[in-house]
Design a protein around this motif. Structure first.
Motif, PDB file in Angstrom:
ATOM      1  N   LEU A  85      43.626  29.737  44.080  1.00  0.00           N
ATOM      2  CA  LEU A  85      44.276  31.039  43.995  1.00  0.00           C
ATOM      3  C   LEU A  85      43.570  31.845  42.922  1.00  0.00           C
ATOM      4  CD1 LEU A  85      48.058  30.029  43.869  1.00  0.00           C
ATOM      5  CD2 LEU A  85      46.899  31.116  45.798  1.00  0.00           C
ATOM      6  N   VAL A  86      43.458  33.140  43.141  1.00  0.00           N
ATOM      7  CA  VAL A  86      43.016  34.071  42.107  1.00  0.00           C
ATOM      8  C   VAL A  86      44.018  35.211  42.069  1.00  0.00           C
ATOM      9  CG1 VAL A  86      41.266  35.731  41.367  1.00  0.00           C
ATOM     10  CG2 VAL A  86      40.564  33.520  42.294  1.00  0.00           C
ATOM     11  N   GLU A  87      44.474  35.529  40.874  1.00  0.00           N
ATOM     12  CA  GLU A  87      45.470  36.591  40.696  1.00  0.00           C
ATOM     13  C   GLU A  87      44.936  37.634  39.734  1.00  0.00           C
ATOM     14  OE1 GLU A  87      49.743  37.232  38.448  1.00  0.00           O
ATOM     15  OE2 GLU A  87      48.960  35.195  38.741  1.00  0.00           O
ATOM     16  N   LEU A  88      45.177  38.905  40.049  1.00  0.00           N
ATOM     17  CA  LEU A  88      44.978  39.992  39.098  1.00  0.00           C
ATOM     18  C   LEU A  88      46.353  40.474  38.667  1.00  0.00           C
ATOM     19  CD1 LEU A  88      42.102  42.016  40.801  1.00  0.00           C
ATOM     20  CD2 LEU A  88      41.922  40.240  39.053  1.00  0.00           C
ATOM     21  N   ARG A  89      46.541  40.715  37.359  1.00  0.00           N
ATOM     22  CA  ARG A  89      47.855  41.082  36.853  1.00  0.00           C
ATOM     23  C   ARG A  89      47.706  41.967  35.618  1.00  0.00           C
ATOM     24  NH1 ARG A  89      49.308  34.855  35.080  1.00  0.00           N
ATOM     25  NH2 ARG A  89      47.933  34.720  33.259  1.00  0.00           N
ATOM     26  N   HIS A  90      48.831  42.542  35.192  1.00  0.00           N
ATOM     27  CA  HIS A  90      48.840  43.425  34.021  1.00  0.00           C
ATOM     28  C   HIS A  90      47.810  44.542  34.173  1.00  0.00           C
ATOM     29  CE1 HIS A  90      50.174  39.501  31.856  1.00  0.00           C
ATOM     30  NE2 HIS A  90      51.210  40.093  32.444  1.00  0.00           N
ATOM     31  N   THR A  91      47.736  45.108  35.363  1.00  0.00           N
ATOM     32  CA  THR A  91      46.733  46.125  35.663  1.00  0.00           C
ATOM     33  C   THR A  91      47.092  47.450  34.997  1.00  0.00           C
ATOM     34  OG1 THR A  91      46.287  45.046  37.781  1.00  0.00           O
ATOM     35  CG2 THR A  91      45.527  47.322  37.521  1.00  0.00           C
ATOM     36  N   ASP A  92      46.118  48.050  34.330  1.00  0.00           N
ATOM     37  CA  ASP A  92      46.271  49.361  33.697  1.00  0.00           C
ATOM     38  C   ASP A  92      45.413  50.349  34.474  1.00  0.00           C
ATOM     39  OD1 ASP A  92      45.910  51.663  32.011  1.00  0.00           O
ATOM     40  OD2 ASP A  92      46.494  50.472  30.272  1.00  0.00           O
ATOM     41  N   TRP A  93      46.067  51.239  35.213  1.00  0.00           N
ATOM     42  CA  TRP A  93      45.345  52.145  36.104  1.00  0.00           C
ATOM     43  C   TRP A  93      44.713  53.313  35.366  1.00  0.00           C
ATOM     44  CZ3 TRP A  93      44.084  50.696  40.822  1.00  0.00           C
ATOM     45  CH2 TRP A  93      44.801  49.615  41.377  1.00  0.00           C
ATOM     46  N   ARG A  94      45.162  53.597  34.169  1.00  0.00           N
ATOM     47  CA  ARG A  94      44.521  54.642  33.367  1.00  0.00           C
ATOM     48  C   ARG A  94      43.222  54.119  32.764  1.00  0.00           C
ATOM     49  NH1 ARG A  94      44.814  56.469  27.942  1.00  0.00           N
ATOM     50  NH2 ARG A  94      44.354  58.707  27.758  1.00  0.00           N
ATOM     51  N   LEU A  95      43.269  52.915  32.227  1.00  0.00           N
ATOM     52  CA  LEU A  95      42.075  52.312  31.637  1.00  0.00           C
ATOM     53  C   LEU A  95      41.179  51.649  32.675  1.00  0.00           C
ATOM     54  CD1 LEU A  95      43.551  50.606  28.439  1.00  0.00           C
ATOM     55  CD2 LEU A  95      42.280  52.747  28.578  1.00  0.00           C
ATOM     56  N   LEU A  96      41.705  51.466  33.902  1.00  0.00           N
ATOM     57  CA  LEU A  96      41.006  50.715  34.948  1.00  0.00           C
ATOM     58  C   LEU A  96      40.595  49.348  34.412  1.00  0.00           C
ATOM     59  CD1 LEU A  96      38.903  53.549  36.632  1.00  0.00           C
ATOM     60  CD2 LEU A  96      40.970  52.447  37.504  1.00  0.00           C
ATOM     61  N   SER A  97      41.619  48.647  33.953  1.00  0.00           N
ATOM     62  CA  SER A  97      41.453  47.319  33.370  1.00  0.00           C
ATOM     63  C   SER A  97      42.519  46.397  33.936  1.00  0.00           C
ATOM     64  CB  SER A  97      41.593  47.409  31.842  1.00  0.00           C
ATOM     65  OG  SER A  97      41.605  46.129  31.251  1.00  0.00           O
ATOM     66  N   THR A  98      42.182  45.126  34.119  1.00  0.00           N
ATOM     67  CA  THR A  98      43.147  44.166  34.625  1.00  0.00           C
ATOM     68  C   THR A  98      42.800  42.778  34.100  1.00  0.00           C
ATOM     69  OG1 THR A  98      44.297  43.423  36.639  1.00  0.00           O
ATOM     70  CG2 THR A  98      41.906  43.630  36.772  1.00  0.00           C
ATOM     71  N   GLU A  99      43.741  41.875  34.234  1.00  0.00           N
ATOM     72  CA  GLU A  99      43.561  40.488  33.777  1.00  0.00           C
ATOM     73  C   GLU A  99      43.546  39.565  34.979  1.00  0.00           C
ATOM     74  OE1 GLU A  99      46.169  37.039  31.478  1.00  0.00           O
ATOM     75  OE2 GLU A  99      46.651  39.151  31.123  1.00  0.00           O
ATOM     76  N   THR A 100      42.728  38.542  34.941  1.00  0.00           N
ATOM     77  CA  THR A 100      42.689  37.567  36.026  1.00  0.00           C
ATOM     78  C   THR A 100      43.177  36.206  35.557  1.00  0.00           C
ATOM     79  OG1 THR A 100      41.321  36.630  37.801  1.00  0.00           O
ATOM     80  CG2 THR A 100      40.304  36.810  35.629  1.00  0.00           C
ATOM     81  N   ALA A 101      43.755  35.468  36.489  1.00  0.00           N
ATOM     82  CA  ALA A 101      44.135  34.075  36.285  1.00  0.00           C
ATOM     83  C   ALA A 101      43.828  33.348  37.585  1.00  0.00           C
ATOM     84  CB  ALA A 101      45.617  33.952  35.938  1.00  0.00           C
ATOM     85  N   TYR A 102      43.596  32.044  37.504  1.00  0.00           N
ATOM     86  CA  TYR A 102      43.225  31.316  38.715  1.00  0.00           C
ATOM     87  C   TYR A 102      43.690  29.871  38.629  1.00  0.00           C
ATOM     88  CZ  TYR A 102      39.491  29.155  36.001  1.00  0.00           C
ATOM     89  OH  TYR A 102      38.799  28.438  35.059  1.00  0.00           O
ATOM     90  N   VAL A 103      43.799  29.262  39.801  1.00  0.00           N
ATOM     91  CA  VAL A 103      44.053  27.830  39.929  1.00  0.00           C
ATOM     92  C   VAL A 103      43.074  27.292  40.961  1.00  0.00           C
ATOM     93  CG1 VAL A 103      45.691  26.055  40.665  1.00  0.00           C
ATOM     94  CG2 VAL A 103      46.508  28.017  39.338  1.00  0.00           C
ATOM     95  N   THR A 104      42.464  26.156  40.662  1.00  0.00           N
ATOM     96  CA  THR A 104      41.618  25.468  41.636  1.00  0.00           C
ATOM     97  C   THR A 104      42.315  24.193  42.074  1.00  0.00           C
ATOM     98  OG1 THR A 104      39.607  26.317  40.581  1.00  0.00           O
ATOM     99  CG2 THR A 104      39.353  24.457  42.084  1.00  0.00           C
ATOM    100  N   ALA A 105      42.385  23.967  43.367  1.00  0.00           N
ATOM    101  CA  ALA A 105      43.035  22.764  43.890  1.00  0.00           C
ATOM    102  C   ALA A 105      42.281  21.518  43.446  1.00  0.00           C
ATOM    103  CB  ALA A 105      43.084  22.820  45.415  1.00  0.00           C
ATOM    104  N   SER A 106      43.016  20.433  43.207  1.00  0.00           N
ATOM    105  CA  SER A 106      42.389  19.192  42.749  1.00  0.00           C
ATOM    106  C   SER A 106      41.346  18.688  43.743  1.00  0.00           C
ATOM    107  CB  SER A 106      43.457  18.115  42.516  1.00  0.00           C
ATOM    108  OG  SER A 106      44.172  17.841  43.717  1.00  0.00           O
TER     109      SER A 106
END
Length: 208
Positions: A85-106
């Motif tokens: 899974l890859v997720e983008l979150r806490h997106t700031d549309w004024r700054l055009l900035s976002t944070e990513t988090a991910y999980v890789t299956a075993s």
């Protein structure tokens, strides 16, 4: 109406990143029943079929519709199997900035899939969506995640002291908790190296 990401899919050399589907639920449950997921994420434990269904049906669509981010199922082109899974979150549309988090299956670790998926997302963000900054946070003890950050070209910007909780114990239990520092990483468009000639570039296609 808030700004939001389009419902889209991203194709890389070996992977397809697409919206979550109900057919992913069994593999989602299996993916989260893992020691590393327990240790480094805040995913509920035990992660049940009910959690997975809510994620697919409600949380992920709301995340995108409300402009907070977007979640991608990472699947292999050859097998269509869910490998992360890859997720983008806490997106700031004024700054055009976002944070990513991910999980890789075993069952998919050691294949370089996290690096390939994150690079595909970063290229899409910068080249297709016009973003200027991507952030990643890794627990101080999570050396594998730190290596992924370095391989995609991230720059370490410092330490967020006592900013996370890591868990130990058995998968399916709440586990014992302890506080951890987080390392803050960032990736800017100029940090991305040009894709090698032999490697297919990402392709973004409208989904549905």
């Amino acid at each position: 109406m808030p700004a939001s990401f389009p419902e889209t899919a991203i194709s890389t050399e070996r992977l397809l990143l697409r919206p979550l589907e109900e057919g992913d639920v069994p593999e989602l449950v299996a993916m989260m029943a893992d020691d590393l997921v327990l240790s480094w994420t805040d995913v509920p434990q035990p992660f049940t079929r009910g959690h997975a269904l809510r994620w697919v049906r409600r949380w992920a669509p709301a995340q995108r519709a409300e402009g907070r981010g977007i979640a991608f199922a990472v699947t292999e082109h050859l097998t269509q199997r869910l490998v992360g899974l890859v997720e983008l979150r806490h997106t700031d549309w004024r700054l055009l900035s976002t944070e990513t988090a991910y999980v890789t299956a075993s069952w998919a670790r050691g294949e370089g899939y996290a690096v390939e998926a994150l690079l595909g997302v970063a290229q899409w963000l910068f080249e297709d969506r016009g973003f200027h900054r991507l952030e990643l946070r890794t627990a101080a003890g999570n050396t594998a995640a730190q290596q992924v950050a370095q391989k995609i070209g991230c720059i370490s910007e410092g330490v967020l002291r006592s900013a996370w909780i890591v868990r130990t114990g058995e998968v399916g239990s709440a586990g014992e908790e302890s506080r951890s520092d987080l390392i803050l990483w960032s990736l800017l468009p100029e940090d991305l190296e040009p894709a090698p000639v032999h490697r297919a570039p990402f392709a973004a296609v409208r989904h549905g």
